[in-house]
Scaffold this active site. Structure first.
Site, mmCIF file in Angstrom:
data_model
loop_
_atom_site.group_PDB
_atom_site.id
_atom_site.type_symbol
_atom_site.label_atom_id
_atom_site.label_comp_id
_atom_site.label_asym_id
_atom_site.label_seq_id
_atom_site.Cartn_x
_atom_site.Cartn_y
_atom_site.Cartn_z
ATOM 1 N N SER A 192 -10.212 2.845 1.825
ATOM 2 C CA SER A 192 -9.206 3.268 2.814
ATOM 3 C C SER A 192 -9.873 4.037 3.958
ATOM 4 O O SER A 192 -9.482 3.916 5.124
ATOM 5 C CB SER A 192 -8.159 4.177 2.154
ATOM 6 O OG SER A 192 -7.148 3.414 1.549
ATOM 7 N N LYS A 199 -4.705 12.527 2.790
ATOM 8 C CA LYS A 199 -4.688 11.103 2.425
ATOM 9 C C LYS A 199 -4.164 10.939 1.017
ATOM 10 O O LYS A 199 -4.490 11.734 0.127
ATOM 11 C CB LYS A 199 -6.141 10.594 2.489
ATOM 12 C CG LYS A 199 -6.298 9.114 2.361
ATOM 13 C CD LYS A 199 -6.262 8.441 3.699
ATOM 14 C CE LYS A 199 -6.234 6.947 3.605
ATOM 15 N NZ LYS A 199 -4.957 6.383 3.107
ATOM 16 N N LYS A 213 0.138 12.999 -1.404
ATOM 17 C CA LYS A 213 0.748 11.896 -2.159
ATOM 18 C C LYS A 213 2.228 11.844 -1.838
ATOM 19 O O LYS A 213 2.849 12.878 -1.561
ATOM 20 C CB LYS A 213 0.577 12.116 -3.666
ATOM 21 C CG LYS A 213 0.746 10.855 -4.466
ATOM 22 C CD LYS A 213 -0.531 10.025 -4.413
ATOM 23 C CE LYS A 213 -0.458 8.799 -5.271
ATOM 24 N NZ LYS A 213 -1.803 8.222 -5.438
ATOM 25 N N HIS A 233 -7.601 21.247 4.196
ATOM 26 C CA HIS A 233 -8.899 21.755 4.663
ATOM 27 C C HIS A 233 -9.626 20.711 5.487
ATOM 28 O O HIS A 233 -10.510 21.028 6.268
ATOM 29 C CB HIS A 233 -9.758 22.178 3.462
ATOM 30 C CG HIS A 233 -10.227 21.022 2.640
ATOM 31 N ND1 HIS A 233 -9.375 20.332 1.814
ATOM 32 C CD2 HIS A 233 -11.437 20.417 2.536
ATOM 33 C CE1 HIS A 233 -10.046 19.357 1.219
ATOM 34 N NE2 HIS A 233 -11.296 19.386 1.646
ATOM 35 N N ARG A 234 -9.297 19.448 5.264
ATOM 36 C CA ARG A 234 -9.795 18.352 6.100
ATOM 37 C C ARG A 234 -8.572 17.566 6.531
ATOM 38 O O ARG A 234 -7.652 17.350 5.727
ATOM 39 C CB ARG A 234 -10.692 17.408 5.307
ATOM 40 C CG ARG A 234 -12.000 18.012 4.843
ATOM 41 C CD ARG A 234 -13.124 17.703 5.818
ATOM 42 N NE ARG A 234 -14.410 18.170 5.295
ATOM 43 C CZ ARG A 234 -14.892 19.396 5.470
ATOM 44 N NH1 ARG A 234 -14.205 20.293 6.140
ATOM 45 N NH2 ARG A 234 -16.069 19.725 4.987
ATOM 46 N N LYS A 283 -10.495 14.168 -5.670
ATOM 47 C CA LYS A 283 -11.117 12.838 -5.608
ATOM 48 C C LYS A 283 -11.900 12.663 -4.297
ATOM 49 O O LYS A 283 -13.046 12.225 -4.295
ATOM 50 C CB LYS A 283 -9.998 11.791 -5.689
ATOM 51 C CG LYS A 283 -10.435 10.383 -5.947
ATOM 52 C CD LYS A 283 -9.225 9.456 -6.028
ATOM 53 C CE LYS A 283 -8.238 9.889 -7.106
ATOM 54 N NZ LYS A 283 -7.054 9.027 -7.187
HETATM 55 P P1 NAD Z 1 1.035 -1.417 -9.659
HETATM 56 O O1 NAD Z 1 2.441 -1.082 -9.401
HETATM 57 O O2 NAD Z 1 0.398 -2.487 -8.847
HETATM 58 O O3 NAD Z 1 0.814 -1.762 -11.194
HETATM 59 C C1 NAD Z 1 1.208 -0.946 -12.248
HETATM 60 C C2 NAD Z 1 1.294 -1.851 -13.459
HETATM 61 O O4 NAD Z 1 1.438 -1.064 -14.638
HETATM 62 C C3 NAD Z 1 2.466 -2.811 -13.418
HETATM 63 O O5 NAD Z 1 1.968 -4.115 -13.625
HETATM 64 C C4 NAD Z 1 3.336 -2.383 -14.608
HETATM 65 O O6 NAD Z 1 3.953 -3.490 -15.233
HETATM 66 C C5 NAD Z 1 2.306 -1.766 -15.511
HETATM 67 N N1 NAD Z 1 2.835 -0.851 -16.518
HETATM 68 C C6 NAD Z 1 3.725 0.162 -16.405
HETATM 69 N N2 NAD Z 1 3.915 0.761 -17.596
HETATM 70 C C7 NAD Z 1 3.122 0.116 -18.487
HETATM 71 C C8 NAD Z 1 2.839 0.275 -19.870
HETATM 72 N N3 NAD Z 1 3.431 1.218 -20.614
HETATM 73 N N4 NAD Z 1 1.952 -0.575 -20.451
HETATM 74 C C9 NAD Z 1 1.348 -1.534 -19.732
HETATM 75 N N5 NAD Z 1 1.548 -1.710 -18.420
HETATM 76 C C10 NAD Z 1 2.427 -0.900 -17.799
HETATM 77 O O7 NAD Z 1 0.217 -0.032 -9.481
HETATM 78 P P2 NAD Z 1 -1.329 0.145 -9.166
HETATM 79 O O8 NAD Z 1 -1.494 0.277 -7.706
HETATM 80 O O9 NAD Z 1 -2.109 -0.871 -9.907
HETATM 81 O O10 NAD Z 1 -1.596 1.601 -9.789
HETATM 82 C C11 NAD Z 1 -1.877 1.801 -11.160
HETATM 83 C C12 NAD Z 1 -2.470 3.185 -11.360
HETATM 84 O O11 NAD Z 1 -3.649 3.320 -10.567
HETATM 85 C C13 NAD Z 1 -1.577 4.366 -10.955
HETATM 86 O O12 NAD Z 1 -1.836 5.454 -11.799
HETATM 87 C C14 NAD Z 1 -2.047 4.680 -9.553
HETATM 88 O O13 NAD Z 1 -1.751 6.003 -9.153
HETATM 89 C C15 NAD Z 1 -3.534 4.465 -9.724
HETATM 90 N N6 NAD Z 1 -4.269 4.233 -8.478
HETATM 91 C C16 NAD Z 1 -3.934 3.210 -7.653
HETATM 92 C C17 NAD Z 1 -4.672 3.009 -6.499
HETATM 93 C C18 NAD Z 1 -4.415 1.830 -5.592
HETATM 94 O O14 NAD Z 1 -5.248 1.600 -4.701
HETATM 95 N N7 NAD Z 1 -3.362 1.060 -5.772
HETATM 96 C C19 NAD Z 1 -5.712 3.883 -6.161
HETATM 97 C C20 NAD Z 1 -6.039 4.917 -7.033
HETATM 98 C C21 NAD Z 1 -5.306 5.081 -8.197
#
Ligand code: NAD
Length: 474
Positions: free
Chosen positions: A366, A73, A109, A68-69, A97
């Site tokens: 972003s 992203k 995604k 829709h937009r 979001k």
């Molecule tokens: P990342 O890969 O940098 O880090 C994920 C971390 O989780 C790793 O350090 C891993 O070791 C740890 N992990 C995995 N399973 C685990 C468990 N059972 N117990 C403890 N630690 C565990 O990923 P990220 O970018 O930090 O993303 C983390 C979450 O945030 C995801 O759900 C992602 O969708 C969400 N998110 C990320 C962003 C972003 O800008 N990166 C934005 C919005 C949402």
């Protein structure tokens, strides 16, 4: 549980949250059906030569939930958990979001089903460049079509490879660098993007706690995080920045975990010292003054005021929800609380700051990076010197009125001009504050049971109205 059924369950949860929110909107049922549907999913299998010279077939997805937009992203995840259902669930979360924080994007995604830790940088580069070429082929990437960003297992390095590959597919495209966000600052990124999601989660929490009624209902004295015990699950990009931001605000970070272990220390932990220890020792075990758990999920059940899951979806489910002791959960990860757990925790009086608000900091910044890439100018470039000169004028006027020169330190403070990071951080905080107020207002107006239902209701109403205003067809 196999990936497909786990991803499917995650997608079902998101659809159930959608249905709960949709009930409180004034949208026609046909529009609601369209809003629930995922507009497009591209499933790809492509060959990449492994480090051993053998060809490996790589499985990848890109889902565009709502167009829709435009552009749509959403991040790209490199993980063995990736499945079609997972990517569709995450794309839908991106739509809601963006609507909650009023960022003009549709939701998308992507995911590649590999373990990035098991491969060399050269292999990951080949995968990333080939993935980008596949997305270009079907127009699933572009600054005005669909713009990926980092997620689990990816970061500025992968985003740089994507931008470079995209640019080479159309060297005459003026806005090519806006095809992806989360790039390093030296590679046309924006200051503050790396920290944005983790810092944003803490700013979001602070704004929620800014409401005296909310704080009273938790039985807490005082709104801030000062002295609060905070546990962070996951020390990746989101977790480390959330932990640092909580500590900077006076919270005691009493627990931290990674995928193969956790630490708990009621006196508080320094997240950077913990990371340094893990880097050196290869494990969290042995960190001085803290109890070590070999099973990281045990940390979720320790006593604390605030629990911040920042790893993967469904960390808290029907099987452990009743043992969670936190009064507040901030969903820094996407979908960390499953639907059954959500009900158990809500009934127990736990305040959940939902993912579609709590981790929106990443997409907000972003958005700033994308604007910077399209406008080809950094945020402070046109205003910095002007603001400094205006402040100097103000100092001279104050000096004249007071009949004496102000302190040099005061002059320096007054004449400080903002850098890009100052613009980004204040705009991030402002966006989250406005969104929180909007969500709360929606909750109060419809007497909704929690912030999640309110956030969904508001987001669905906004996206539905965009469809209707466009005469349904975008
Ligand atoms: P990342 O890969 O940098 O880090 C994920 C971390 O989780 C790793 O350090 C891993 O070791 C740890 N992990 C995995 N399973 C685990 C468990 N059972 N117990 C403890 N630690 C565990 O990923 P990220 O970018 O930090 O993303 C983390 C979450 O945030 C995801 O759900 C992602 O969708 C969400 N998110 C990320 C962003 C972003 O800008 N990166 C934005 C919005 C949402």
């Amino acid at each position: 549980m196999p990936n497909n059924s786990r991803g499917h369950r995650f997608h079902e949860d998101v659809n159930e949250y959608f249905a709960e929110g949709a009930r409180h909107t004034s949208l026609p049922v046909g529009i609601l059906r369209q809003l629930e549907a995922c507009n497009a999913v591209y499933r790809i299998a492509f060959p990449v030569v492994g480090d051993d010279g053998e060809v490996q077939v790589i499985e990848a997805y890109r889902a565009e939930h709502s167009q829709h937009r435009l552009p749509t992203k959403g991040g790209i995840r490199y993980s063995l958990s990736v499945s079609e259902g997972e990517v569709m669930a995450l794309a839908a979360l991106m739509t809601w979001k963006c609507a909650v924080v009023n960022v003009p994007f549709g939701g998308a995604k992507g995911g590649v089903r590999i373990d990035p830790k098991a491969h060399s940088p050269a292999f990951l580069e080949r995968v990333t460049r080939r993935l980008t070429a596949e997305l270009v082929k079907k127009q699933f990437i572009g600054p005005d079509v669909d713009v990926p960003a980092p997620d689990v297992g990816t970061g500025p390095r992968e985003m740089g490879w994507i931008a470079d590959t995209y640019k080479h597919h159309g060297p005459d495209r003026l806005n090519a660098l806006g095809c992806v966000t989360g790039k390093s600052i030296s590679n046309h990124g924006v200051a503050g993007r790396v920290e944005a999601t983790g810092l944003g989660a803490i700013l979001a929490l602070e704004r929620v706690l800014d409401e005296p009624e909310e704080v009273r209902s938790l039985g807490w004295n005082g709104a801030g995080l000062d002295g609060r015990q905070v546990i962070v699950q996951g020390l990746g990009n989101v977790g480390i920045h959330a932990a640092r931001a909580a500590r900077e605000r006076g919270a005691l970070v009493t627990g931290l975990s990674v995928s193969d272990g956790a630490l708990f220390a009621p006196g508080g932990l320094d997240p950077d010292a913990v990371l340094a220890h893990r880097e050196e020792a290869g494990t969290l075990d042995g960190f001085p003054g803290a109890r070590f758990f070999a099973e990281p999920d045990a940390l979720l059940e320790q006593a604390c005021d605030v629990l911040i899951p920042a790893a993967l979806e469904h960390a808290i489910t029907g099987s452990n929800a009743a043992r969670i002791q936190a009064r507040v959960i901030v969903e820094a990860a996407n979908g960390p609380v499953d639907r059954q757990a959500n009900g158990i925790l809500r009934d127990a009086g736990c305040l959940i700051v939902p993912d579609i608000y709590a981790n929106a900091g990443g997409v907000i910044v972003s958005y700033f990076e994308w604007i910077k890439n399209l406008s080809h100018v950094s945020f402070e470039r046109m205003t910095r010197r002007y603001q400094q000169a205006s402040n100097e004028k103000l100092v001279r006027i104050l000096e004249k009125l007071a009949g004496r020169a102000p302190d040099a330190a005061d002059v320096a403070l007054l004449c400080e001009a903002p850098n890009e990071i100052d613009f980004v951080r204040t705009a991030l905080e402002n966006t989250l504050a406005i969104s929180c107020d909007n969500v709360r207002e929606t909750r109060n107006r419809h007497s909704l049971p929690d912030l999640r239902t309110a956030a969904y209701t508001m987001a669905i109403q906004r996206v539905g109205e965009a469809y209707l205003e466009a005469g349904i067809y975008p």
